[in-house]
Design an enzyme around this catalytic site. Structure first.
Site, mmCIF file in Angstrom:
data_model
loop_
_atom_site.group_PDB
_atom_site.id
_atom_site.type_symbol
_atom_site.label_atom_id
_atom_site.label_comp_id
_atom_site.label_asym_id
_atom_site.label_seq_id
_atom_site.Cartn_x
_atom_site.Cartn_y
_atom_site.Cartn_z
ATOM 1 N N GLN A 1 0.831 -1.200 0.000
ATOM 2 C CA GLN A 1 0.000 0.000 0.000
ATOM 3 C C GLN A 1 0.867 1.252 0.000
ATOM 4 O OE1 GLN A 1 -2.257 0.470 3.633
ATOM 5 N NE2 GLN A 1 -3.874 1.590 2.608
ATOM 6 N N GLY A 2 0.779 2.052 -1.070
ATOM 7 C CA GLY A 2 1.578 3.256 -1.192
ATOM 8 C C GLY A 2 0.797 4.501 -0.817
ATOM 9 N N TYR A 3 0.636 4.725 0.476
ATOM 10 C CA TYR A 3 -0.120 5.881 0.968
ATOM 11 C C TYR A 3 0.796 6.888 1.666
ATOM 12 C CZ TYR A 3 -4.930 4.094 0.265
ATOM 13 O OH TYR A 3 -6.121 3.664 -0.266
ATOM 14 N N SER A 4 1.301 6.530 2.831
ATOM 15 C CA SER A 4 2.028 7.479 3.680
ATOM 16 C C SER A 4 3.297 7.994 3.010
ATOM 17 C CB SER A 4 2.399 6.828 5.012
ATOM 18 O OG SER A 4 1.248 6.514 5.759
ATOM 19 N N SER B 1 4.336 -1.405 4.367
ATOM 20 C CA SER B 1 4.454 -2.780 4.873
ATOM 21 C C SER B 1 4.662 -3.761 3.724
ATOM 22 C CB SER B 1 3.194 -3.168 5.646
ATOM 23 O OG SER B 1 3.005 -2.329 6.756
ATOM 24 N N GLU C 1 -10.164 -2.153 5.378
ATOM 25 C CA GLU C 1 -9.124 -2.605 6.297
ATOM 26 C C GLU C 1 -9.698 -3.046 7.637
ATOM 27 O OE1 GLU C 1 -4.570 -1.048 7.009
ATOM 28 O OE2 GLU C 1 -6.177 0.427 6.851
ATOM 29 N N SER D 1 -3.564 6.632 12.632
ATOM 30 C CA SER D 1 -3.156 6.852 14.019
ATOM 31 C C SER D 1 -4.371 7.052 14.922
ATOM 32 C CB SER D 1 -2.242 8.082 14.109
ATOM 33 O OG SER D 1 -2.996 9.258 13.870
ATOM 34 N N GLU E 1 -4.973 9.431 16.916
ATOM 35 C CA GLU E 1 -5.467 10.811 16.854
ATOM 36 C C GLU E 1 -6.415 10.998 15.677
ATOM 37 O OE1 GLU E 1 -2.380 9.873 17.340
ATOM 38 O OE2 GLU E 1 -2.033 10.591 19.388
#
Length: 375
Positions: free
Chosen positions: A122-125, A157, A240, A357, A359
């Protein structure tokens, strides 16, 4: 025979012979364990029809109900079967393609996932767009019938073993925040992609940095319309929180039982404060399961963030409790190797960060579930 009974019997018959040594391998903080045997097991599962249960039959699934999916994941965890290596493709990418993909995309990408032949990441962050995902800076442009991608992803990951990556990137120059993003399907094994492992506190490296330096993918490898990537990406995050979390809780129960056994062995269980924390952990785990069953649905909404916030914070506290019951002995890695409870303590902090996260989960719950004013 119910699907639960069928799964239990099949797992008992097949976690033998060459696959007996795969039992218990893998999982968070332990993804380095037995990759090749777990990959072979993934393909064995696919051949027998035990992957992608929720998918339509035409794509190799069973069109299984939520109840049957939960039953399978629970039996899978109880059998001590190895952690899946294809879970990102099956649980995240697959449902997203089923919702947004063309028939050509479904025919191309779903069968190899079902068979365990292609692994995804997964290419997100990004370094400046983690929990604030709308700050994505990775760009892509169309050139000679291909998307050309430039940028950096982080905390990816299993990128080091993945064949493909679904990448959220900015495809409209000058766009900001949620606008102008697209969701591309990008092959990992090409000269324009470089993967650099990130060494974690546990000493393992299941997370990675990924650098795209003119990486390419075919123009048709886009899910949804150009500029519609935010909507597609949010759908992926919703998937997810699916039925596999019930299997995850079986693993949590095993960890809690190990912590309790250690507390009895070390005498920590006689301490009234620690004993109270152990009882509280057990009660909260029961609540976790009941809440998951109560809120489970095929298309998870923003309320699924409640479950993510709950289990990740619970697991972090369990890691702290694992250290407390070991006492001073828990501070020493014997022979330079971490034991299971030490690894639990060090890795469980990551639970409150990855997959959204704590938050961010609180903001989602406040704004999208409770209807409170935005920040």
């Amino acid at each position: 025979m119910s699907l639960r009974e069928e799964a239990r019997a099949w797992l008992e018959r097949n976690l033998t012979g060459e696959f007996a040594r795969a039992r218990g391998l893998g999982g968070p903080g332990r993804e380095h364990e037995g990759h090749e045997i777990r990959l072979a097991w993934e393909r064995h599962l696919g051949k027998a029809g035990w992957t992608c249960l929720a998918w339509p039959e035409r794509y190799g699934g069973r069109n299984a109900s939520l109840a049957d999916q939960v039953a399978f994941h629970e039996e899978y965890a109880r059998s001590d079967a190895p952690a899946r290596v294809g879970h990102i493709g099956e649980g995240l990418l697959g449902p997203t393609i089923l919702e947004f993909g063309t028939e050509e995309q479904k025919a191309r990408f779903l069968p190899p996932v079902q068979r365990g032949e292609e692994l995804w990441c997964q290419g997100y962050s990004e370094p400046e767009a983690g929990s604030d995902l709308a700050g994505v800076r990775t760009t892509a442009r169309v050139e000679d019938g291909r998307w050309v991608i430039t940028g950096q992803k982080v905390w990816t990951s299993l990128a080091h073993v993945a064949d493909w990556c679904f990448v959220l990137c900015r495809t409209e120059p000058g766009s900001r925040r949620h606008r102008g993003l697209s969701y591309l399907l990008v092959p990992m094994r090409q000269p324009g992609v470089r993967v650099r492992p990130i060494v974690q506190m546990t000493g393992t490296s299941e997370f990675n940095e990924v650098f795209f330096d003119g990486a390419v993918t075919a123009a048709e490898n886009i899910l949804g319309r150009p500029g519609d990537g935010w909507r597609v990406a949010m759908a992926t995050l919703g998937y997810e929180r699916g039925a596999s979390t019930l299997g995850q809780q079986i693993g949590f129960r095993r960890e809690l039982e190990r912590v309790i056994a250690t507390a009895r062995r070390t005498g920590a269980a006689r301490d009234p404060v620690l004993r109270d924390r152990l009882v509280r952990a057990w009660l909260e785990l029961e609540i976790m399961r009941l809440n998951a069953l109560r809120t489970m649905r095929p298309d998870p909404g923003p309320e699924a963030s409640i479950g993510k916030l709950y289990w990740s914070e619970w697991h972090r506290r369990l890691g702290e409790l694992a250290q407390a019951v070991q006492g001073k002995a828990g501070l020493v890695a014997r022979g330079g190797e971490l034991d299971d409870l030490q690894r639990l303590y060090l890795f469980s902090r990551a639970d409150t960060i990855y997959a959204g996260s704590s938050e961010i989960q609180r903001n989602i719950i406040a704004e999208r579930t409770l209807g409170l004013p935005r920040e």
